[in-house]
Design a protein around this motif. Structure first.
Motif, PDB file in Angstrom:
ATOM      1  N   LYS A  62       0.662  -0.959  -0.285  1.00 42.06           N
ATOM      2  CA  LYS A  62       0.036  -0.023  -0.164  1.00 42.06           C
ATOM      3  C   LYS A  62       0.908   1.161  -0.368  1.00 42.06           C
ATOM      4  O   LYS A  62       0.843   2.551  -0.050  1.00 42.06           O
ATOM      5  N   GLU A  63       2.170   1.240   0.548  1.00 43.48           N
ATOM      6  CA  GLU A  63       2.447   2.432   0.213  1.00 43.48           C
ATOM      7  C   GLU A  63       3.613   2.905  -0.902  1.00 43.48           C
ATOM      8  O   GLU A  63       4.005   3.695  -0.959  1.00 43.48           O
ATOM      9  N   ILE A  64       3.477   1.947  -1.366  1.00 42.91           N
ATOM     10  CA  ILE A  64       4.277   1.876  -3.291  1.00 42.91           C
ATOM     11  C   ILE A  64       3.470   3.012  -3.543  1.00 42.91           C
ATOM     12  O   ILE A  64       2.269   3.794  -3.626  1.00 42.91           O
ATOM     13  N   ASP A  65       4.923   3.885  -3.697  1.00 43.70           N
ATOM     14  CA  ASP A  65       4.593   4.650  -5.024  1.00 43.70           C
ATOM     15  C   ASP A  65       4.304   4.731  -6.652  1.00 43.70           C
ATOM     16  O   ASP A  65       4.903   4.404  -7.205  1.00 43.70           O
ATOM     17  N   LEU A  66       3.099   5.040  -7.295  1.00 44.88           N
ATOM     18  CA  LEU A  66       2.547   4.805  -8.377  1.00 44.88           C
ATOM     19  C   LEU A  66       2.826   5.962  -8.567  1.00 44.88           C
ATOM     20  O   LEU A  66       2.238   5.876 -10.206  1.00 44.88           O
ATOM     21  N   THR A  67       3.631   6.664  -8.687  1.00 40.64           N
ATOM     22  CA  THR A  67       4.033   8.002  -9.814  1.00 40.64           C
ATOM     23  C   THR A  67       4.518   7.488 -10.792  1.00 40.64           C
ATOM     24  O   THR A  67       5.535   6.597 -10.877  1.00 40.64           O
ATOM     25  N   PRO A  68       4.739   7.653 -12.166  1.00 46.73           N
ATOM     26  CA  PRO A  68       4.608   7.573 -13.505  1.00 46.73           C
ATOM     27  C   PRO A  68       5.700   7.160 -13.041  1.00 46.73           C
ATOM     28  O   PRO A  68       7.130   8.881 -12.939  1.00 46.73           O
ATOM     29  N   LEU A  69       6.828   6.074 -13.934  1.00 48.43           N
ATOM     30  CA  LEU A  69       8.647   6.125 -13.265  1.00 48.43           C
ATOM     31  C   LEU A  69       9.267   7.099 -14.594  1.00 48.43           C
ATOM     32  O   LEU A  69       9.095   7.610 -15.563  1.00 48.43           O
TER      33      LEU A  69
END
Length: 316
Positions: free
Chosen positions: A277-284
């Motif tokens: 849940k804490e993973i940042d999904l901001t585009p690579l």
């Protein structure tokens, strides 16, 4: 008659090989997710006998009286563990419920594990003692396969091999066991077994279903049937992977259509592979550079999941 698959078919043994076999596997996987968002995988390491045993115990559960099944539907779990009764879930922006019931299995944690405060415990089916042991074994094998596919995916994107597979370690990946019963006579004409939708998660691994019915929406607007063939797991990329890759990899709309001419039942078992849940999904950054601009906002996996669960009726 020999049935052929309608989407690319890859052999996981090629990823574990060397040289051109491994390179070609990575390219074929990436191109499949870039162009259609779907492929089939063979020699995937998931025991076919275990898959069949899982379907057998699933059938035993779903044949239980409705009153017994509903004892395993716990409202405060919001459908994330245990049973969800027929007609509870609907596709995003679709007003009519899907014609299915299902059970969710999540990660089993040892007593004292720090994540027990955050992940609900799995429910045990007293009436079918083998249900939980079989499903947790299948969950573990599917997760191993998913990690390998995510490694290939990361390499295709030009990222470190374990970038994506590290995101799913100790995550709240979900195995969904679905029963599509015979279509009720009073079902709304617009209701489907599963209305057109995209998966929420990173990737989905779909064990060979007991019948056909899965279709994907092609770029030209037509629907492509994907047959359920022995020995194949169907893999598709979800919205979280599309978000993380800035749209480079596609999350493709798909559905499960109602049977024609008969009232047969169908079982399937998709494994929805989630990042923590804490993973940042901001585009690579590399994917932003490839597209030319950032197409998706910054958001964590947990925030993204809750937003989507509300949209499909599984959370308030």
């Amino acid at each position: 008659m020999v049935l052929t698959q309608s989407i690319p078919v890859l052999d996981l043994r090629d990823f574990h090989a060397s040289g051109d076999r491994r390179t070609n596997f990575i390219i074929q996987l990436g191109q499949a997710l870039e162009k259609t968002g779907f492929f089939a995988i063979t020699h995937h390491g998931v025991d076919s006998a275990l898959i069949q045993q899982a379907y057998q115990v699933a059938e035993q559960f779903f044949e239980l009286p409705e009153a017994i099944k509903q004892q395993y539907e716990v409202p405060e779990l919001h459908g994330q563990r245990g049973f969800t009764s027929f007609g509870q879930e609907h596709a995003k922006d679709h007003p009519y419920p899907d014609l299915k019931e299902f059970w969710h299995v999540g990660r089993d944690l040892l007593a004292g594990h720090p994540l027990t405060e955050h992940y609900a415990a799995n429910l045990q089916v007293a009436e079918v003692p083998q249900f939980h042991p079989v499903m947790t074994q299948l969950y573990a094998q599917l997760e191993v396969c998913a990690a390998e596919l995510l490694k290939a995916c990361a390499l295709y994107l030009g990222e470190p091999e374990t970038l994506l597979s590290d995101m799913i370690q100790e995550s709240d990946t979900i195995l969904r066991i679905i029963h599509y019963p015979p279509i009720p006579a009073d079902a709304h004409p617009a209701s489907l077994r599963s209305a057109p939708h995209e998966d929420i998660n990173l990737i989905t691994l779909l064990c060979e279903a007991t019948d056909d019915g899965l279709e994907l929406l092609q770029r030209d607007g037509s629907w492509l049937p994907i047959p359920a063939l022995p020995g194949q797991i169907i893999v598709d990329s979800g919205d979280m992977l599309q978000q993380l890759t800035n749209g480079v990899l596609k999350s493709t709309t798909h559905r499960v259509v109602n049977p024609t001419g008969d009232r047969c039942r169908r079982f399937s078992m998709p494994c929805f592979v989630h990042p923590r849940k804490e993973i940042d999904l901001t585009p690579l950054p590399g994917c932003i550079a490839k597209v030319g601009e950032q197409q998706f906002p910054a958001i964590t996996a947990g925030e993204y999941l809750m937003q989507r669960l509300r949209e499909i009726g599984l959370a308030e």
